[in-house]
Motif scaffolding. Sequence first.
Motif, PDB file in Angstrom:
ATOM      1  N   HIS A 115     -42.461 -31.681   5.636  1.00  0.00           N
ATOM      2  CA  HIS A 115     -41.539 -32.274   6.606  1.00  0.00           C
ATOM      3  C   HIS A 115     -41.086 -31.249   7.637  1.00  0.00           C
ATOM      4  CE1 HIS A 115     -40.604 -36.461   5.455  1.00  0.00           C
ATOM      5  NE2 HIS A 115     -41.017 -36.090   4.249  1.00  0.00           N
ATOM      6  N   GLU A 116     -40.964 -29.992   7.220  1.00  0.00           N
ATOM      7  CA  GLU A 116     -40.468 -28.968   8.131  1.00  0.00           C
ATOM      8  C   GLU A 116     -41.566 -28.308   8.962  1.00  0.00           C
ATOM      9  OE1 GLU A 116     -38.331 -26.330   5.557  1.00  0.00           O
ATOM     10  OE2 GLU A 116     -36.510 -27.567   5.604  1.00  0.00           O
ATOM     11  N   ARG A 117     -42.787 -28.260   8.407  1.00  0.00           N
ATOM     12  CA  ARG A 117     -43.866 -27.525   9.082  1.00  0.00           C
ATOM     13  C   ARG A 117     -44.998 -28.413   9.556  1.00  0.00           C
ATOM     14  NH1 ARG A 117     -45.654 -23.691   4.550  1.00  0.00           N
ATOM     15  NH2 ARG A 117     -47.396 -23.440   5.981  1.00  0.00           N
ATOM     16  N   GLY A 118     -45.167 -29.575   8.944  1.00  0.00           N
ATOM     17  CA  GLY A 118     -46.267 -30.457   9.319  1.00  0.00           C
ATOM     18  C   GLY A 118     -47.546 -30.124   8.576  1.00  0.00           C
ATOM     19  N   LEU A 119     -48.080 -28.950   8.811  1.00  0.00           N
ATOM     20  CA  LEU A 119     -49.317 -28.510   8.161  1.00  0.00           C
ATOM     21  C   LEU A 119     -49.016 -27.410   7.151  1.00  0.00           C
ATOM     22  CD1 LEU A 119     -51.896 -28.285  11.089  1.00  0.00           C
ATOM     23  CD2 LEU A 119     -52.045 -29.788   9.112  1.00  0.00           C
ATOM     24  N   ARG A 145     -40.548 -32.354  18.560  1.00  0.00           N
ATOM     25  CA  ARG A 145     -40.559 -33.528  19.436  1.00  0.00           C
ATOM     26  C   ARG A 145     -40.466 -34.834  18.664  1.00  0.00           C
ATOM     27  NH1 ARG A 145     -44.967 -34.550  24.309  1.00  0.00           N
ATOM     28  NH2 ARG A 145     -44.003 -36.449  25.141  1.00  0.00           N
ATOM     29  N   TYR A 146     -41.127 -34.902  17.488  1.00  0.00           N
ATOM     30  CA  TYR A 146     -41.228 -36.176  16.768  1.00  0.00           C
ATOM     31  C   TYR A 146     -40.597 -36.156  15.373  1.00  0.00           C
ATOM     32  CZ  TYR A 146     -44.912 -36.705  20.298  1.00  0.00           C
ATOM     33  OH  TYR A 146     -45.606 -36.748  21.479  1.00  0.00           O
ATOM     34  N   GLY A 147     -39.915 -35.060  15.031  1.00  0.00           N
ATOM     35  CA  GLY A 147     -39.447 -34.888  13.658  1.00  0.00           C
ATOM     36  C   GLY A 147     -38.518 -35.960  13.136  1.00  0.00           C
ATOM     37  N   ASP A 148     -37.856 -36.716  14.042  1.00  0.00           N
ATOM     38  CA  ASP A 148     -36.933 -37.751  13.587  1.00  0.00           C
ATOM     39  C   ASP A 148     -37.557 -39.140  13.593  1.00  0.00           C
ATOM     40  OD1 ASP A 148     -37.176 -37.964  16.316  1.00  0.00           O
ATOM     41  OD2 ASP A 148     -35.020 -38.246  16.718  1.00  0.00           O
ATOM     42  N   THR A 149     -38.878 -39.209  13.741  1.00  0.00           N
ATOM     43  CA  THR A 149     -39.549 -40.509  13.793  1.00  0.00           C
ATOM     44  C   THR A 149     -40.140 -40.876  12.433  1.00  0.00           C
ATOM     45  OG1 THR A 149     -41.715 -39.590  14.388  1.00  0.00           O
ATOM     46  CG2 THR A 149     -40.176 -40.074  16.196  1.00  0.00           C
ATOM     47  N   THR A 150     -40.349 -42.171  12.259  1.00  0.00           N
ATOM     48  CA  THR A 150     -40.993 -42.657  11.040  1.00  0.00           C
ATOM     49  C   THR A 150     -42.399 -42.102  10.915  1.00  0.00           C
ATOM     50  OG1 THR A 150     -39.704 -44.701  11.090  1.00  0.00           O
ATOM     51  CG2 THR A 150     -41.761 -44.739   9.814  1.00  0.00           C
ATOM     52  N   TYR A 155     -46.611 -38.859   8.318  1.00  0.00           N
ATOM     53  CA  TYR A 155     -47.570 -37.757   8.468  1.00  0.00           C
ATOM     54  C   TYR A 155     -47.273 -36.652   7.456  1.00  0.00           C
ATOM     55  CZ  TYR A 155     -49.443 -33.448  10.540  1.00  0.00           C
ATOM     56  OH  TYR A 155     -50.061 -32.256  10.740  1.00  0.00           O
ATOM     57  N   ALA A 156     -45.993 -36.302   7.308  1.00  0.00           N
ATOM     58  CA  ALA A 156     -45.607 -35.239   6.382  1.00  0.00           C
ATOM     59  C   ALA A 156     -45.958 -35.607   4.951  1.00  0.00           C
ATOM     60  CB  ALA A 156     -44.111 -34.948   6.509  1.00  0.00           C
ATOM     61  N   GLU A 157     -45.740 -36.863   4.565  1.00  0.00           N
ATOM     62  CA  GLU A 157     -46.047 -37.286   3.203  1.00  0.00           C
ATOM     63  C   GLU A 157     -47.543 -37.174   2.918  1.00  0.00           C
ATOM     64  OE1 GLU A 157     -44.351 -41.147   3.120  1.00  0.00           O
ATOM     65  OE2 GLU A 157     -42.279 -40.405   3.080  1.00  0.00           O
ATOM     66  N   ARG A 158     -48.369 -37.475   3.909  1.00  0.00           N
ATOM     67  CA  ARG A 158     -49.812 -37.316   3.725  1.00  0.00           C
ATOM     68  C   ARG A 158     -50.183 -35.834   3.694  1.00  0.00           C
ATOM     69  NH1 ARG A 158     -48.768 -42.082   5.644  1.00  0.00           N
ATOM     70  NH2 ARG A 158     -50.221 -43.830   5.611  1.00  0.00           N
ATOM     71  N   SER A 159     -49.555 -35.064   4.566  1.00  0.00           N
ATOM     72  CA  SER A 159     -49.866 -33.642   4.658  1.00  0.00           C
ATOM     73  C   SER A 159     -49.520 -32.900   3.373  1.00  0.00           C
ATOM     74  CB  SER A 159     -49.106 -33.026   5.836  1.00  0.00           C
ATOM     75  OG  SER A 159     -49.358 -31.645   5.944  1.00  0.00           O
TER      76      SER A 159
END
Length: 267
Positions: A115-119, A145-150, A155-159
Amino acid sequence: MPEVTDVDGLTVGQVSALLGVTVRALHHWDEIGLARPSLRTAAGYRLYTTGDLERLHRIVVYREIGLGLDKIGAILDDSTADVPSALRAQRRQVAERIERLQQLSAGLDRMIDAHERGLLLTAEQQAALFGPEWNADWPAQARQRYGDTTQWQQYAERSASRGPEEWRAVTDAVAGVDRALGDAMDAGVTPGSPEADRLVERHREVFASYFPLSREMQVCLARRYEADPGFAAHYDGIRPGLATWFRRIVDASARAHGIDPDTATWQ
């Protein structure tokens, strides 16, 4: 049960406070015969003796290590019970539970990081997977830019569950769609044709590796591919004019599904 006139034991409330168990639990243990108070006052109040407290202490200890009340009763009341074996069996269960909790903790750490880093890849791994044009700062910029979006959450959960090999599979799938789009454009595939519509669906399916993409969202994304200089350069680098052609086949597919591309929104 003997009656006493002078208080020479502890009341239920006193025992509850002393041992950190509820009065309800003490009453229940009394009802099932696990731990009955040895005395009562003339008024009928339960009183626990020193011997009662010793038994209660053992019950609390055994319960905290996970033994069920039936097993506790058997250990306390059966003089032939093999207590060490019962405790060893419980220790094995505790060890298994600890291992599961450690795995859960590690999973939570990865989810937080995602959630914090994306990758969850090093800069070197990212470069090896995504090519020399990849900028390792892009995930952080995307989160800002998009951290507060669904979609970022999805994406984070998949990552969180992906390592280098899983990301390589995603990268290969995306590259395969890009090649197929370029080949279809070269072959003269027209917007609205069955082949074009299949490519649009394939793009949506592959993009779901990042987050679910609705048809309206795909319209918005295709228009961004065409308008954004960075995205347009990527697609036009595959085939000149590919960004515009891709937007046209997405628009045609959307119309076939009752969506007006000119009013489509990110939903």
